[in-house]
Motif scaffolding. Sequence first.
Motif, PDB file in Angstrom:
ATOM      1  N   GLY A 222       0.815  -1.210   0.000  1.00 42.50           N
ATOM      2  CA  GLY A 222       0.000   0.000   0.000  1.00 42.50           C
ATOM      3  C   GLY A 222       0.847   1.257   0.000  1.00 42.50           C
ATOM      4  O   GLY A 222       0.553   2.225  -0.713  1.00 42.50           O
ATOM      5  N   LEU A 223       1.925   1.251   0.794  1.00 41.19           N
ATOM      6  CA  LEU A 223       2.831   2.404   0.796  1.00 41.19           C
ATOM      7  C   LEU A 223       3.476   2.599  -0.573  1.00 41.19           C
ATOM      8  O   LEU A 223       3.525   3.714  -1.108  1.00 41.19           O
ATOM      9  CB  LEU A 223       3.918   2.205   1.855  1.00 41.19           C
ATOM     10  CG  LEU A 223       3.511   2.208   3.325  1.00 41.19           C
ATOM     11  CD1 LEU A 223       4.758   2.131   4.210  1.00 41.19           C
ATOM     12  CD2 LEU A 223       2.698   3.437   3.680  1.00 41.19           C
ATOM     13  N   PHE A 224       3.995   1.503  -1.145  1.00 43.94           N
ATOM     14  CA  PHE A 224       4.691   1.611  -2.426  1.00 43.94           C
ATOM     15  C   PHE A 224       3.745   2.081  -3.534  1.00 43.94           C
ATOM     16  O   PHE A 224       4.124   2.916  -4.371  1.00 43.94           O
ATOM     17  CB  PHE A 224       5.303   0.258  -2.808  1.00 43.94           C
ATOM     18  CG  PHE A 224       6.052   0.279  -4.107  1.00 43.94           C
ATOM     19  CD1 PHE A 224       7.347   0.772  -4.158  1.00 43.94           C
ATOM     20  CD2 PHE A 224       5.457  -0.178  -5.273  1.00 43.94           C
ATOM     21  CE1 PHE A 224       8.040   0.806  -5.369  1.00 43.94           C
ATOM     22  CE2 PHE A 224       6.145  -0.152  -6.474  1.00 43.94           C
ATOM     23  CZ  PHE A 224       7.436   0.340  -6.528  1.00 43.94           C
ATOM     24  N   LEU A 225       2.522   1.565  -3.543  1.00 43.43           N
ATOM     25  CA  LEU A 225       1.574   1.916  -4.610  1.00 43.43           C
ATOM     26  C   LEU A 225       1.021   3.328  -4.440  1.00 43.43           C
ATOM     27  O   LEU A 225       0.367   3.846  -5.357  1.00 43.43           O
ATOM     28  CB  LEU A 225       0.436   0.901  -4.639  1.00 43.43           C
ATOM     29  CG  LEU A 225       0.855  -0.518  -5.062  1.00 43.43           C
ATOM     30  CD1 LEU A 225      -0.313  -1.481  -4.921  1.00 43.43           C
ATOM     31  CD2 LEU A 225       1.406  -0.527  -6.482  1.00 43.43           C
ATOM     32  N   THR A 226       1.273   3.955  -3.298  1.00 48.96           N
ATOM     33  CA  THR A 226       0.927   5.372  -3.129  1.00 48.96           C
ATOM     34  C   THR A 226       2.113   6.272  -3.426  1.00 48.96           C
ATOM     35  O   THR A 226       2.006   7.236  -4.200  1.00 48.96           O
ATOM     36  CB  THR A 226       0.440   5.629  -1.689  1.00 48.96           C
ATOM     37  OG1 THR A 226      -0.706   4.832  -1.424  1.00 48.96           O
ATOM     38  CG2 THR A 226       0.064   7.098  -1.509  1.00 48.96           C
ATOM     39  N   LEU A 227       3.264   5.952  -2.839  1.00 51.54           N
ATOM     40  CA  LEU A 227       4.438   6.808  -3.000  1.00 51.54           C
ATOM     41  C   LEU A 227       5.119   6.600  -4.347  1.00 51.54           C
ATOM     42  O   LEU A 227       5.748   7.520  -4.872  1.00 51.54           O
ATOM     43  CB  LEU A 227       5.431   6.523  -1.865  1.00 51.54           C
ATOM     44  CG  LEU A 227       4.896   6.754  -0.444  1.00 51.54           C
ATOM     45  CD1 LEU A 227       5.954   6.369   0.590  1.00 51.54           C
ATOM     46  CD2 LEU A 227       4.460   8.203  -0.261  1.00 51.54           C
ATOM     47  N   GLY A 228       4.998   5.405  -4.916  1.00 46.40           N
ATOM     48  CA  GLY A 228       5.629   5.123  -6.202  1.00 46.40           C
ATOM     49  C   GLY A 228       5.149   6.023  -7.323  1.00 46.40           C
ATOM     50  O   GLY A 228       5.961   6.669  -8.001  1.00 46.40           O
ATOM     51  N   PRO A 229       3.832   6.088  -7.575  1.00 40.77           N
ATOM     52  CA  PRO A 229       3.373   6.962  -8.660  1.00 40.77           C
ATOM     53  C   PRO A 229       3.654   8.435  -8.410  1.00 40.77           C
ATOM     54  O   PRO A 229       3.937   9.193  -9.356  1.00 40.77           O
ATOM     55  CB  PRO A 229       1.867   6.679  -8.727  1.00 40.77           C
ATOM     56  CG  PRO A 229       1.518   6.023  -7.444  1.00 40.77           C
ATOM     57  CD  PRO A 229       2.738   5.293  -7.008  1.00 40.77           C
ATOM     58  N   LEU A 230       3.586   8.866  -7.141  1.00 44.47           N
ATOM     59  CA  LEU A 230       3.913  10.266  -6.848  1.00 44.47           C
ATOM     60  C   LEU A 230       5.360  10.583  -7.224  1.00 44.47           C
ATOM     61  O   LEU A 230       5.653  11.619  -7.833  1.00 44.47           O
ATOM     62  CB  LEU A 230       3.683  10.551  -5.364  1.00 44.47           C
ATOM     63  CG  LEU A 230       2.235  10.490  -4.867  1.00 44.47           C
ATOM     64  CD1 LEU A 230       2.185  10.664  -3.362  1.00 44.47           C
ATOM     65  CD2 LEU A 230       1.388  11.553  -5.562  1.00 44.47           C
ATOM     66  N   LEU A 286      13.189   2.545  -4.530  1.00 44.78           N
ATOM     67  CA  LEU A 286      12.479   3.828  -4.483  1.00 44.78           C
ATOM     68  C   LEU A 286      13.071   4.729  -3.410  1.00 44.78           C
ATOM     69  O   LEU A 286      13.186   5.952  -3.604  1.00 44.78           O
ATOM     70  CB  LEU A 286      10.996   3.575  -4.207  1.00 44.78           C
ATOM     71  CG  LEU A 286      10.058   4.775  -4.340  1.00 44.78           C
ATOM     72  CD1 LEU A 286      10.033   5.284  -5.774  1.00 44.78           C
ATOM     73  CD2 LEU A 286       8.641   4.396  -3.899  1.00 44.78           C
ATOM     74  N   ALA A 287      13.496   4.155  -2.296  1.00 44.06           N
ATOM     75  CA  ALA A 287      14.047   4.945  -1.192  1.00 44.06           C
ATOM     76  C   ALA A 287      15.343   5.642  -1.578  1.00 44.06           C
ATOM     77  O   ALA A 287      15.591   6.777  -1.155  1.00 44.06           O
ATOM     78  CB  ALA A 287      14.276   4.047   0.024  1.00 44.06           C
ATOM     79  N   VAL A 288      16.192   4.973  -2.367  1.00 46.88           N
ATOM     80  CA  VAL A 288      17.499   5.551  -2.721  1.00 46.88           C
ATOM     81  C   VAL A 288      17.451   6.344  -4.016  1.00 46.88           C
ATOM     82  O   VAL A 288      18.483   6.693  -4.571  1.00 46.88           O
ATOM     83  CB  VAL A 288      18.572   4.447  -2.812  1.00 46.88           C
ATOM     84  CG1 VAL A 288      18.703   3.719  -1.485  1.00 46.88           C
ATOM     85  CG2 VAL A 288      18.276   3.462  -3.942  1.00 46.88           C
TER      86      VAL A 288
END
Length: 397
Positions: A222-230, A286-288
């Motif tokens: 859920g976190l990745f699918l929110t922050l990823g597209p942003l 995504l973090a780096v």
Amino acid sequence: MRLLLGRAISALATALIPTTLTLAVLRTTGSAEALGVVLACELIPLLLLLPVGGVLADRFRPERVALVADLVRGLSQAAIGIELLMGVGRVLDLAVLSAVAGVAIAFGMPAVPRLVAAVVPGPERLRVNSRIGVATSTSSVLAPALSGGVVLVAGPGWAALLTAALFACSALTLGGVRTAKQAETARNTFAKDLAEGWREVRTRPWFLKSVLGHGVWHFMAGLFLTLGPLTAVKHLGGEASWVLIVQCGTVGLVAGVFLVPRLPVRRPLVVVQVAAALYLLPLVALAVSANVVVIAAAYFVAMFGLGLLSPLWETVVAEEIPEGALGRVRAFDQLISFASRPFGLAVAAPLAGLVGMTGLLLTGAVAVAVANLIAISSVKPPATGSPGERPPAKLRR
């Protein structure tokens, strides 16, 4: 064949709903708040009633539960379609009909694993679960384009009616599957049945630890699918970058479910938990602030792991849990999964703003790896035998 066809049709119908409902609400109201209300009205009864659905799945023949559940979902979609074609489309009506669909999902979902276990012999379950996984994965890819195309050409009402027709076909197909009549047993109270289901869960540490690990996986997804597209839209070249990442993940998922029955897996639960831990890769990428190619490759590997995980998990649980308790046990499993991902979607942005996206994703990567790998400590070692000995029909954990 009937079982596989019914599951494929049901998966396609299920995958059509989010796009159809989203476009219908936005076209009718233009309000994101209204969309959130309608979607929540499906999710809330699903979460509340899954334990009830688990008890019913163990009390009644699973094909009958699946038949009624899909018929109710079909009727709810038909009502939505008719209302939209009449030009009404009131938010209250859509919310109520979505809640009805959520109730039907809660009753129908726990019945499906019981249906597979009842009609598919043990040695064939991995192959059948893999084929069901391929059908489900393909549906998730095709459904948004199909639903969006029908909405653009004919309107959301016709897309909802198409979904209703598919649910009717699924109900008749799955309802035609025949399982053995259950032996007559003393009927317990609902509370006692629920308590016995929980007892089946807590007496199997490998299951409980695995499910909790999968819950962490879903939360981080859920976190990745929110922050990823942003991140993709702002820093990686726009929407096309996120589409590339998602499509790579889809290819990985389909590849995993296609290959898993062909792999020499001797310790399925170990593979399941390692595969879940692979989700740390896109989180770290995504973090780096890796480039889009690296993130897409990491997401491919993570979703390939999910493709391995799903059929193996379905098969292991069906082998290890008594059939008479399978509905209640899987309802607990499904409850953790369905609660965790929406929660991750909801808190992703606030948490990222509070602690920073890099720290949040790196912490999540560690959490998803540790939570899933720790379940391996509960896996029993395989029985001793010659190195070339063929594994028994009953899968080893």
